[in-house]
Each structure stands twice: as C-alpha cells, then as structure tokens.
Design a protein around this motif. Structure first.
Motif, PDB file in Angstrom:
ATOM      1  N   ILE A 120       0.787  -1.113  -0.136  1.00 49.07           N
ATOM      2  CA  ILE A 120      -0.100   0.029   0.029  1.00 49.07           C
ATOM      3  C   ILE A 120       0.707   1.301   0.050  1.00 49.07           C
ATOM      4  N   HIS A 121       2.065   1.158   0.922  1.00 44.53           N
ATOM      5  CA  HIS A 121       2.779   2.372   1.065  1.00 44.53           C
ATOM      6  C   HIS A 121       3.506   2.641  -0.656  1.00 44.53           C
ATOM      7  N   GLY A 122       3.944   1.387  -0.934  1.00 44.71           N
ATOM      8  CA  GLY A 122       4.599   1.728  -2.431  1.00 44.71           C
ATOM      9  C   GLY A 122       3.708   2.134  -3.396  1.00 44.71           C
ATOM     10  N   GLN A 161       2.816   6.626  -6.038  1.00 41.92           N
ATOM     11  CA  GLN A 161       2.374   7.140  -7.296  1.00 41.92           C
ATOM     12  C   GLN A 161       1.376   8.345  -7.605  1.00 41.92           C
ATOM     13  N   LYS A 162       0.782   8.650  -6.316  1.00 48.16           N
ATOM     14  CA  LYS A 162      -0.204   9.505  -6.061  1.00 48.16           C
ATOM     15  C   LYS A 162       0.336  10.749  -5.275  1.00 48.16           C
ATOM     16  N   VAL A 163       1.267  10.541  -4.543  1.00 51.63           N
ATOM     17  CA  VAL A 163       1.862  11.628  -3.710  1.00 51.63           C
ATOM     18  C   VAL A 163       3.129  12.227  -3.818  1.00 51.63           C
ATOM     19  N   ALA A 164       3.128  13.405  -3.457  1.00 48.67           N
ATOM     20  CA  ALA A 164       4.707  14.103  -3.366  1.00 48.67           C
ATOM     21  C   ALA A 164       5.144  13.980  -2.108  1.00 48.67           C
ATOM     22  N   ALA A 165       6.444  13.552  -1.879  1.00 55.81           N
ATOM     23  CA  ALA A 165       7.264  13.453  -0.761  1.00 55.81           C
ATOM     24  C   ALA A 165       8.520  13.824  -0.935  1.00 55.81           C
ATOM     25  N   GLU A 166       9.283  14.078   0.164  1.00 52.04           N
ATOM     26  CA  GLU A 166      10.735  14.428  -0.042  1.00 52.04           C
ATOM     27  C   GLU A 166      11.420  13.365  -0.503  1.00 52.04           C
ATOM     28  N   TYR A 169       5.165   0.293  -6.194  1.00 52.30           N
ATOM     29  CA  TYR A 169       4.316  -0.916  -6.758  1.00 52.30           C
ATOM     30  C   TYR A 169       3.066  -0.037  -7.728  1.00 52.30           C
ATOM     31  N   GLN A 170       3.086  -0.228  -9.076  1.00 53.43           N
ATOM     32  CA  GLN A 170       2.213   0.419  -9.840  1.00 53.43           C
ATOM     33  C   GLN A 170       0.826   0.080  -9.569  1.00 53.43           C
ATOM     34  N   ALA A 210      -4.844  10.159  -0.694  1.00 58.54           N
ATOM     35  CA  ALA A 210      -3.814   9.271  -0.803  1.00 58.54           C
ATOM     36  C   ALA A 210      -2.820   9.860   0.007  1.00 58.54           C
ATOM     37  N   VAL A 211      -2.726  11.071   0.500  1.00 57.20           N
ATOM     38  CA  VAL A 211      -1.583  11.759   1.261  1.00 57.20           C
ATOM     39  C   VAL A 211      -1.918  11.338   2.517  1.00 57.20           C
ATOM     40  N   LEU A 212      -3.151  11.274   3.198  1.00 59.40           N
ATOM     41  CA  LEU A 212      -3.596  10.840   4.599  1.00 59.40           C
ATOM     42  C   LEU A 212      -3.152   9.214   4.589  1.00 59.40           C
ATOM     43  N   ASP A 213      -3.861   8.455   3.463  1.00 66.05           N
ATOM     44  CA  ASP A 213      -3.484   7.122   3.541  1.00 66.05           C
ATOM     45  C   ASP A 213      -1.860   6.688   3.533  1.00 66.05           C
ATOM     46  N   HIS A 214      -1.085   7.501   2.709  1.00 60.62           N
ATOM     47  CA  HIS A 214       0.480   7.258   2.836  1.00 60.62           C
ATOM     48  C   HIS A 214       0.962   7.445   4.031  1.00 60.62           C
TER      49      HIS A 214
END
Length: 175
Positions: free
Chosen positions: A79-81, A85-90, A96-97, A138-142
C-alpha cells in the motif's frame, strides 16, 4: 542624496523585473488544461489496463504475488509503495504500480485478514476507496501507513498533479 535615490530606483527596478520574470516563467511552464485532462485520462486508463499490458513473462498470478496469508508488514509495504504514485514526498522508498487488479486482490487479502492484522480495518478502508478509483485521500493514506512503519523522512505533503503522476508512471514503470 541623488546617488542614493538613483540606486534605490535601480534596485526596485531590478527586483520588479526579477519578480516579473519569475511569474512569467512559472506561467509559461504551467501545463494547459488540455494537458492536465489528457494526463488524467492516461492515468485512469493505466489504472484499468496496466496488468493486462504487462508482458506474459512478467505476469505472475496475483494470488501467488499477494497470497491469502500475506503478512501485515507486506500489505503495508505494498500500500505504501502504491501510494507513491499519487503523492509528493521529499523521499520515497518502494514502488508498486497501482492497477485495478492489484487493488482488488489486496482488498480481498485485507478482508480475509482483517481480524488478524492489527490495522486491518484501516487497510480495508483505504483499499475500498482505491478500488473505486478514489485516491483523494492518498496523502493521508500514505502518511498513516508511513507512520505505522516508523517513518521519519518522506512524509507526503500533497497529491501529485496528473502531469506529475504521469511522469512518475513513465519513469518508474515503463521500461
């Protein structure tokens, strides 16, 4: 006094030109509405067909890749991987696609193990939204999964734009 006033106006003029150039370059580099819509359509199509488009040699049965007894740490990693694909992070570790088939299979596994997993309800909740194509959280999920894994670098800050996501897919999954 005259020199100071002249220098002041020169500095103000240079600053004004700099600000103007900055905003003009930002405006010129913004993708058009058409480019954004095109990227979004390609992402949605990729979500539906990516498994189908994979070469047969790379295709493994999803029940083998994601078995019924998948460990909780593995479902977190996947799920993290996928969320990358959906979020911006440093920084991002793991990828995983996201595909319809993968999300559906992970949801099956999460439901099967909901009582066994410490955070089973959360995985089911995340994947139920994703299976419907809803990645608005997705940001909250990540960040939830990231925190479960003890994350301290790489917190998601925002959703990627469709153009950014398309570029991420092309650079990480199109070989």
């Amino acid at each position: 006094m005259k020199k100071t006033l002249i220098i002041f106006f020169i500095i103000v003029g240079v600053l004004a030109i700099g600000v103007g150039v900055y905003y003009l370059s930002k405006y010129l580099n913004e993708p058009s509405e058409e480019e954004i819509l095109e990227a979004q359509e390609q992402i949605e199509e990729e979500f539906k067909t990516a498994e189908v488009d994979m070469p047969e040699d790379d295709k493994l049965d999803l029940k083998i890749r994601f078995p019924d007894d998948l460990a909780e740490s593995n479902i977190q990693d996947i799920i993290h991987g996928m969320s990358h694909q959906k979020v911006a992070a440093e920084q991002k570790w793991g990828e995983y696609q996201i595909t319809q088939e993968r999300v559906e299979r992970l949801l099956e596994v999460a439901i099967l193990n909901k009582e066994k997993y410490i955070s089973g309800d959360a995985y089911v909740s995340i994947l139920e939204k994703w299976v419907q194509g809803d990645f608005s959280n997705a940001v909250l999920d990540h960040n939830y999964i990231w925190s479960l894994q003890g994350g301290n670098v790489g917190e998601a800050t925002r959703l990627l734009t469709p153009v950014e996501e398309k570029a991420y897919i092309e650079s990480h999954f199109k070989k």
